[in-house]
Every structure is written in structure tokens, then in C-alpha cells.
Design a protein around this motif. Sequence first.
Motif, short mmCIF file in Angstrom:
data_model
loop_
_atom_site.label_atom_id
_atom_site.label_comp_id
_atom_site.label_asym_id
_atom_site.label_seq_id
_atom_site.Cartn_x
_atom_site.Cartn_y
_atom_site.Cartn_z
N VAL A 76 0.86 -1.17 0.00
CA VAL A 76 0.00 0.00 0.00
C VAL A 76 0.91 1.23 0.00
CG1 VAL A 76 -2.28 0.49 0.95
CG2 VAL A 76 -0.91 -1.27 1.98
N ASN A 77 0.38 2.34 -0.46
CA ASN A 77 1.20 3.55 -0.51
C ASN A 77 1.54 4.07 0.88
OD1 ASN A 77 1.27 3.52 -3.26
ND2 ASN A 77 -0.55 4.79 -3.49
N GLN A 78 0.77 3.69 1.88
CA GLN A 78 1.03 4.15 3.23
C GLN A 78 2.15 3.34 3.87
OE1 GLN A 78 -2.53 3.79 5.44
NE2 GLN A 78 -3.78 4.89 3.97
N LYS A 79 2.88 4.00 4.74
CA LYS A 79 3.89 3.28 5.51
C LYS A 79 3.22 2.59 6.69
CE LYS A 79 8.01 4.27 3.88
NZ LYS A 79 8.99 3.29 3.57
N LEU A 80 3.66 1.38 6.99
CA LEU A 80 3.17 0.66 8.15
C LEU A 80 4.02 1.03 9.36
CD1 LEU A 80 2.65 -2.89 6.63
CD2 LEU A 80 0.89 -1.20 7.12
N GLY A 81 3.50 0.75 10.52
CA GLY A 81 4.28 0.96 11.73
C GLY A 81 5.45 -0.02 11.79
N VAL A 82 6.42 0.29 12.64
CA VAL A 82 7.61 -0.54 12.73
C VAL A 82 7.25 -1.97 13.16
CG1 VAL A 82 9.84 -0.81 13.89
CG2 VAL A 82 9.07 1.45 13.22
N GLY A 83 6.38 -2.09 14.13
CA GLY A 83 5.97 -3.42 14.59
C GLY A 83 5.28 -4.22 13.51
N LYS A 84 4.42 -3.55 12.74
CA LYS A 84 3.72 -4.23 11.65
C LYS A 84 4.69 -4.63 10.54
CE LYS A 84 -0.76 -2.12 12.43
NZ LYS A 84 -1.80 -1.25 11.89
N GLU A 85 5.67 -3.76 10.26
CA GLU A 85 6.69 -4.10 9.25
C GLU A 85 7.49 -5.32 9.68
OE1 GLU A 85 7.89 -2.84 6.28
OE2 GLU A 85 6.29 -1.36 6.09
N ILE A 86 7.90 -5.34 10.95
CA ILE A 86 8.67 -6.48 11.45
C ILE A 86 7.84 -7.75 11.36
CG2 ILE A 86 9.69 -7.47 13.55
CD1 ILE A 86 10.60 -4.60 14.27
N MET A 87 6.58 -7.66 11.78
CA MET A 87 5.70 -8.83 11.72
C MET A 87 5.50 -9.29 10.28
SD MET A 87 4.28 -11.04 13.37
CE MET A 87 3.34 -11.05 14.83
N LEU A 88 5.36 -8.35 9.37
CA LEU A 88 5.18 -8.68 7.96
C LEU A 88 6.37 -9.45 7.41
CD1 LEU A 88 3.60 -8.20 5.24
CD2 LEU A 88 5.07 -6.23 4.98
N TYR A 89 7.57 -8.96 7.71
CA TYR A 89 8.76 -9.63 7.18
C TYR A 89 9.01 -10.97 7.88
CZ TYR A 89 9.81 -5.80 4.11
OH TYR A 89 9.75 -4.89 3.09
#
Length: 99
Positions: free
Chosen positions: A30-43
Motif C-alpha cells: 500500500v502507498n502508506q507506511k506501516l508501523g515498525v511493529g507491523k513491518e517487522i511482523m510482515l517480514y
Amino acid sequence: MQSWFAEHPIVAYIVIFILLTYVYNRVFRVNQKLGVGKEIMLYIMMAVGSGMLLIFQHDKLPIIQCLLVAVGLMLLVRVRYLVEARQKRRAAADAAKRQ
């Protein structure tokens, strides 16, 4: 190629993870940036998914080849957009010269 990746599972895992990350960032992001915790969980979830795809790759399914085809098609679409944008700019420049 399939047997080489079967002999080198760590390299196969890294290639799968990189290709999967590229496909996600280019198609599903998505064009929006995710929060750091959500990014970590995603990866972390993508790393787990890459492990599952590695199992399929090891069972002789062409996972890496399919991801390479997907990346190739995405690059082809990008080149097409660049060519279309160049043609539109050229047409606009020609229309401006005529006026």
C-alpha cells in the motif's frame, strides 16, 4: 538449476525471500507506511512463507522459476509504462510545436 538449488538450500531460501519481498513491495504494498511493529511482523511472516516455499522447491516444484517469471513480467510492464510515457511526452511536444 533445480538440482543445484536442492543441493544449496540456504541460497535457495535467500533467493526465494528476496524475490518474494520484491514481488510484495511492487504489487501488494500500500502507498502508506506501516508501523515498525507491523513491518517487522510482515517480514517475519514472509520469512516463514519463504520457508514453506523452500519446502515446495525442495519437493521439485519450480518455485524460484515461477517467482523469476513474475519478476520478469513486472519488469516488462514497467518498461511498457516507460515507453508509453515517452510516447505521450513526444506527442505532447509535437502538439505544442504545431500550435
